[in-house]
Motif scaffolding. Structure first.
Motif, PDB file in Angstrom:
ATOM      1  N   GLN A  31       0.824  -1.210   0.000  1.00  0.00           N
ATOM      2  CA  GLN A  31       0.000   0.000   0.000  1.00  0.00           C
ATOM      3  C   GLN A  31       0.856   1.258   0.000  1.00  0.00           C
ATOM      4  O   GLN A  31       0.487   2.280  -0.587  1.00  0.00           O
ATOM      5  N   GLU A  32       2.012   1.181   0.627  1.00  0.00           N
ATOM      6  CA  GLU A  32       2.929   2.320   0.638  1.00  0.00           C
ATOM      7  C   GLU A  32       3.522   2.550  -0.745  1.00  0.00           C
ATOM      8  O   GLU A  32       3.707   3.711  -1.161  1.00  0.00           O
ATOM      9  N   ILE A  33       3.812   1.481  -1.453  1.00  0.00           N
ATOM     10  CA  ILE A  33       4.324   1.615  -2.821  1.00  0.00           C
ATOM     11  C   ILE A  33       3.272   2.267  -3.706  1.00  0.00           C
ATOM     12  O   ILE A  33       3.566   3.159  -4.511  1.00  0.00           O
ATOM     13  N   LEU A  34       2.021   1.838  -3.557  1.00  0.00           N
ATOM     14  CA  LEU A  34       0.924   2.405  -4.341  1.00  0.00           C
ATOM     15  C   LEU A  34       0.754   3.893  -4.036  1.00  0.00           C
ATOM     16  O   LEU A  34       0.606   4.709  -4.954  1.00  0.00           O
ATOM     17  N   THR A 134      -8.840  13.083 -11.808  1.00  0.00           N
ATOM     18  CA  THR A 134      -7.653  12.819 -11.000  1.00  0.00           C
ATOM     19  C   THR A 134      -8.034  11.891  -9.848  1.00  0.00           C
ATOM     20  O   THR A 134      -8.996  12.140  -9.130  1.00  0.00           O
ATOM     21  N   VAL A 135      -7.262  10.826  -9.664  1.00  0.00           N
ATOM     22  CA  VAL A 135      -7.591   9.830  -8.650  1.00  0.00           C
ATOM     23  C   VAL A 135      -6.334   9.412  -7.893  1.00  0.00           C
ATOM     24  O   VAL A 135      -5.283   9.168  -8.488  1.00  0.00           O
ATOM     25  N   ASN A 136      -6.452   9.337  -6.560  1.00  0.00           N
ATOM     26  CA  ASN A 136      -5.448   8.690  -5.739  1.00  0.00           C
ATOM     27  C   ASN A 136      -5.857   7.231  -5.588  1.00  0.00           C
ATOM     28  O   ASN A 136      -6.809   6.911  -4.870  1.00  0.00           O
ATOM     29  N   LEU A 137      -5.169   6.338  -6.292  1.00  0.00           N
ATOM     30  CA  LEU A 137      -5.554   4.932  -6.307  1.00  0.00           C
ATOM     31  C   LEU A 137      -5.505   4.307  -4.919  1.00  0.00           C
ATOM     32  O   LEU A 137      -6.294   3.411  -4.603  1.00  0.00           O
ATOM     33  N   ALA A 138      -4.585   4.771  -4.073  1.00  0.00           N
ATOM     34  CA  ALA A 138      -4.450   4.193  -2.735  1.00  0.00           C
ATOM     35  C   ALA A 138      -5.670   4.452  -1.860  1.00  0.00           C
ATOM     36  O   ALA A 138      -5.844   3.781  -0.830  1.00  0.00           O
ATOM     37  N   LYS A 139      -6.511   5.393  -2.250  1.00  0.00           N
ATOM     38  CA  LYS A 139      -7.740   5.668  -1.502  1.00  0.00           C
ATOM     39  C   LYS A 139      -8.877   4.746  -1.913  1.00  0.00           C
ATOM     40  O   LYS A 139      -9.823   4.540  -1.142  1.00  0.00           O
TER      41      LYS A 139
END
Length: 262
Positions: A31-34, A134-139
């Motif tokens: 998840q940190e890498i993402l 725009t998207v933060n995939l980790a969310k």
């Protein structure tokens, strides 16, 4: 005083370096890498950019569209909220798309009507509404594995990457499952594959043409290839990335009829 043979020193040093490397890799969770790759794609402050989409069929251009995008992250969820304005072609100029929280709205100034839309709905070619905002995939996704492997990038160069397996963690995620390759050492997204719930491959995306934008190297082009027909390609090119204010009013559905382009 006894001396340690050089061969034993070398063996000890190699073992120590390998242990340190393994510990460093173990410390960086999937998840940190993402999240780190999200930071490469998107600034962590309000910004604007131009997204030019071009659709190709069997190598021939069939359609194009230019969008002005204004985005900022929500202070509570961390997910981006975006206002998208059509710039070209002329028939679509000043139409708007609003992505705010769980809602995606399309506004046509000629009809004065706003219509709710799905992130999965195609905007142009293989680019969906969810690909453009725009998207933060980790969310929206949980990365459940990070395996190291080599893969070809969009220029057919070999990159050593983490391969992330990502499952949707919210019902509003555009895709059910994503496999994403992120380059080891710099967290650059290299490519991604997007799947349906049944496991069908929808599309493959390559993140290309890294350039210095707002302080760091970011991809300025995404090439999207259809999962069934590889001759159907959509290219998204990003330009004019700039830090800017995005007023809260712009991100309200009721304000869409009053929005005036700058």
């Amino acid at each position: 005083m006894k001396t340690i043979p050089l061969s034993l020193c070398s063996l000890f040093l190699c073992s120590l370096l390998a242990s340190l490397s393994n510990a460093a890799n173990a410390a960086q969770k999937p998840q940190e890498i993402l999240a780190a790759s999200d930071a490469v794609r998107n600034p962590d402050y309000p910004f604007g950019l131009t997204n030019t989409l071009v659709e190709y069929r069997s190598g021939k251009q069939t359609d194009t569209s230019t969008l002005a995008i204004y985005s900022k992250a929500d202070s509570n969820s961390g997910q981006f909220r975006s206002l998208i304005r059509y710039v070209a072609p002329a028939r679509d100029a000043n139409k708007l798309i609003l992505y705010s929280g769980k809602d995606l709205w399309f506004y046509d100034p000629s009809s004065k009507a706003s219509i709710r839309m799905s992130p999965q709905q195609r905007l142009l070619g293989q680019a969906s509404n969810g690909d453009v905002v725009t998207v933060n995939l980790a969310k929206d996704y949980q990365a459940i594995a990070a395996l190291e492997e080599d893969t070809q990038d969009g220029d057919r160069q070999i990159k050593h990457c983490y391969k992330l397996a990502m499952n949707a963690s919210t019902p509003d995620a555009t895709y059910h499952h994503i496999d994403m390759w992120i380059e080891v050492g710099n967290n650059h997204p290299v490519k991604a594959r997007f799947y349906t719930e049944s496991g069908k491959l929808l599309k493959t995306a390559y993140y290309r043409r890294y350039e210095k934008q707002l302080g760091i190297d970011r991809p300025t082009e995404t090439v999207i290839i259809d999962g069934l027909d590889p001759s159907w390609v959509t290219v998204m090119r990003y330009s004019d990335l700039v830090k800017r204010d995005v007023p809260e009013l712009w991100l309200q559905r009721d304000y869409l009829p009053r929005f005036k382009p700058e």
